[in-house]
Design an enzyme around this catalytic site. Structure first.
Site, PDB file in Angstrom:
ATOM      1  N   SER A 181      -9.899   2.296   2.777  1.00 11.02           N
ATOM      2  CA  SER A 181      -8.956   2.984   1.921  1.00 11.02           C
ATOM      3  C   SER A 181      -7.971   2.071   1.192  1.00 11.02           C
ATOM      4  O   SER A 181      -7.366   2.516   0.221  1.00 11.02           O
ATOM      5  CB  SER A 181      -8.171   3.989   2.760  1.00 11.02           C
TER       6      SER A 181
ATOM      7  N   SER B  83     -10.344   0.033   6.963  1.00 10.82           N
ATOM      8  CA  SER B  83      -9.694   0.169   5.652  1.00 10.82           C
ATOM      9  C   SER B  83      -9.016  -1.085   5.111  1.00 10.82           C
ATOM     10  O   SER B  83      -8.593  -1.099   3.963  1.00 10.82           O
ATOM     11  CB  SER B  83      -8.660   1.297   5.698  1.00 10.82           C
TER      12      SER B  83
ATOM     13  N   LYS C 296       0.855  -1.193   0.000  1.00 19.07           N
ATOM     14  CA  LYS C 296       0.000   0.000   0.000  1.00 19.07           C
ATOM     15  C   LYS C 296       0.888   1.238   0.000  1.00 19.07           C
ATOM     16  O   LYS C 296       1.910   1.260   0.684  1.00 19.07           O
ATOM     17  CB  LYS C 296      -0.913  -0.023   1.239  1.00 19.07           C
TER      18      LYS C 296
END
Lengths: 484, 95
Positions: A151, A175, A76
């Protein structure tokens, strides 16, 4: 090869059926082919990935290898990785090539894993649909007109579309779990403090936690073995014995007590989600589990509490972005204050500014007690509900998200509607508990549904066991999106 | 309660975010919606409840007072918007 598990990939590499360079190249080719459609990656850097792969291949010759050696793992874009562009989904960091590695990144490097690229995300991890990314929204591989969740949406879409075998995420209010649910993959948010936050760009420091996302519980266990561990550079990192998270995978579930919070099964959940979750619970009964009804009476307050605490911490954390030491600086400005104000106004997107403003307000003079302190007190009430519940059960289950993936733009104008999509996940962060999501069926429009499994503190190995046994008995986790 | 335009302007200034009138008005409406959501927690009786900031009530860890960071000034300044002779440049603040 692209449907292989981490265990299978590791075995193929160690048996020299494939080299790490070949494996990495095949994923890079797939990313080149599909990323224009999905926008799951912000940065790929074939040269750097392949250099790591060549090094991993020499490790196989020397015999010093672990479970993830030679396997490409996507990261990420919230994790600082030395020499890699690290944007956190923001224009503010559009040119930030990190001079150092996050702890989680160095753990993967030490294990000999390959950094396959940096995945797209909501700006500074603030969002539940991946639409707040400065680099454009990620598309859900099951239906590219729909969001992947957020997210960690880039990671979820990449894993679902087989652009990588597994990847990292972070979870402040859901997330990891919500995008895992919306993309039909597995994801685990560990107990707060298990994975170091060093080098993980901060959103809400008392809630942020890194965790693995992949296609099965077994893969998540292998990832967590690498990611977890004490790090003195994170003041909230927990000093604990190193665990093998695969140790309990094969235990039978006979006698497992599953708590179902009545508040999670009340109004608000879509009927398609309810059906899939109930079918999963029925499967667990077949596997020998018993069901206990529990109550989390204060969990309904978790959304308001979260939207005080997280923005408050974010407003403080994001004050470091001032256009002086790194990141974006406005091209034109007058004095110093003007430079700060313009750089921040131009560098941050709308949602980030909104949360900075909420946080600034609740921390400002005269409002601190009414908002921040009150929220911290209710946070304790929410955590105590879980402590009470775990006197009667071993794990808690329910839906991960009230609906399956919604359409891009559907909740665009109304932040409150978007915030409510995290209604089942936020309480877990507030309490600091571990939570995971695994695929448990398909709902309306054939979109995946996630089952949330919430464990007691440090019960990750048991949760992985509970998830793995379900995945041995069902095949929801092995479905892959077609027609990409 | 609801935020006036003057409140929103003050918050934007404290947060160091330049905003024009149109942006302030849009922010006012959205913030008031969000505070509508947050208002739900105001009525909860929390008398005697200790505020919670960390799930594991741990004491802050201490370490030996020694140098742990190597000098990485060049690497760190390579990513700065404007540097000169090892210094970060900002608009002049002292005459």
């Amino acid at each position: 090869m692209i449907h292989s598990s981490l265990t299978q990939l590791g075995a193929a590499l160690r048996a020299k059926k494939i080299s790490s360079v070949e494996l990495t190249q095949s994923y890079l080719d797939r990313i080149a082919q599909l990323n224009p459609k999905l926008n799951a990656f912000i940065t790929v850097n074939p040269e750097m990935s392949l250099a790591q792969a060549r090094e991993a291949d020499t490790r196989f010759a020397s015999g010093k290898v672990g479970a993830l050696t030679g396997i490409p793992i996507a990261q990420k874009d919230i994790f600082c990785a030395k020499g890699w562009l690290t944007t956190c989904g923001s224009k503010m960091l559009h040119n930030f090539v990190s001079p150092y590695d996050a702890h989680v990144i160095s753990q993967f490097n030490n294990a000999g894993a390959i950094n396959l690229g940096k995945t797209n995300m909501d700006e500074f991890a603030m969002g539940s649909s991946n639409e707040t990314s400065h680099y454009g929204p990620v598309k859900n591989p099951w239906d590219t007109a729909r969001v992947p969740g957020g997210s960690s949406g880039g990671t979820a879409a990449a894993v679902a579309a087989r652009l990588c075998a597994a990847a990292t995420g972070t979870d402040t209010g859901g997330s990891i779990r919500q995008p895992a649910a919306l993309c039909g993959i597995s994801g685990l948010k560990p107990t707060y403090g298990v994975c170091s936050r060093y080098g993980m760009i901060a959103f809400a420091s008392s809630l942020d936690q890194a965790g693995p996302m992949g296609r099965s519980a077994e893969d998540l266990a292998l990832m967590l073995n690498v990611m977890a561990g004490f790090d003195e550079r994170d003041s909230t990192s927990l000093q604990r014995e190193k665990e093998d998270y695969t140790r309990d995978l094969n235990k039978p579930l006979t006698g497992l007590r599953i708590g179902l919070p009545k508040e999670f099964f009340a109004a608000g959940m879509g009927s398609d989600v309810a059906q899939a979750v109930e079918a999963a619970i029925a499967e667990y009964k077949k596997l020998g589990a018993t069901i206990v009804e529990i109550s989390l009476p204060n969990s309904k307050l978790s959304v308001p509490v979260y939207y005080v605490l997280a923005p408050a911490e974010a407003s403080s954390n994001l004050s470091r972005f001032d256009g002086v030491r790194y990141g974006y600086r406005a091209p034109e400005y007058g004095d110093l204050a003007d430079m700060y104000e313009k750089s921040r106004a131009q560098g941050f997107g709308a949602e980030v500014k909104r949360r900075i403003m909420i946080g600034t307000y609740v921390l400002s003079h005269g409002y601190y007690d009414a908002y921040y302190l009150q929220a911290q007190k209710i946070r304790r009430l929410i955590a105590q509900d879980f402590t009470e519940a775990y006197k009667q059960c071993d794990v808690i289950m329910g839906p991960t998200s009230p609906s399956t993936a919604f359409k891009l733009g559907e909740k665009g104008d109304d932040p409150v509607q978007m915030y409510l999509s995290d209604i089942y996940t936020i309480a877990v962060n507030l309490a600091g508990l571990p939570g995971m999501s695994i695929p448990c069926g398909f709902g309306a429009n054939d979109m995946p549904v996630g089952l949330q499994i919430i464990g007691n503190y440090f019960d990750e190995a048991r949760m992985l066991n509970v998830a793995h046994q379900f995945q041995l008995a069902t095949d929801w986790h092995s479905h892959a999106p077609q027609g990409l | 309660m609801s935020l006036s335009l003057a409140d929103v302007e003050k918050v934007a200034r404290l947060a160091r975010l330049a905003m024009n009138d149109q942006e302030l008005q849009a922010a006012q409406a959205q913030l008031n919606n969000i505070f509508g959501l947050i208002a739900e927690m105001q009525a909860v009786d929390t008398k005697g409840v200790e505020p919670m900031s960390h799930s594991q009530d741990l004491a802050q860890r201490l370490r030996e007072d020694m140098v742990t960071e190597p000098d990485q000034r060049e690497a760190f300044q390579a990513v700065a918007p404007q540097v000169e002779q090892g210094l970060y440049l900002v608009p002049q603040v002292i005459e």
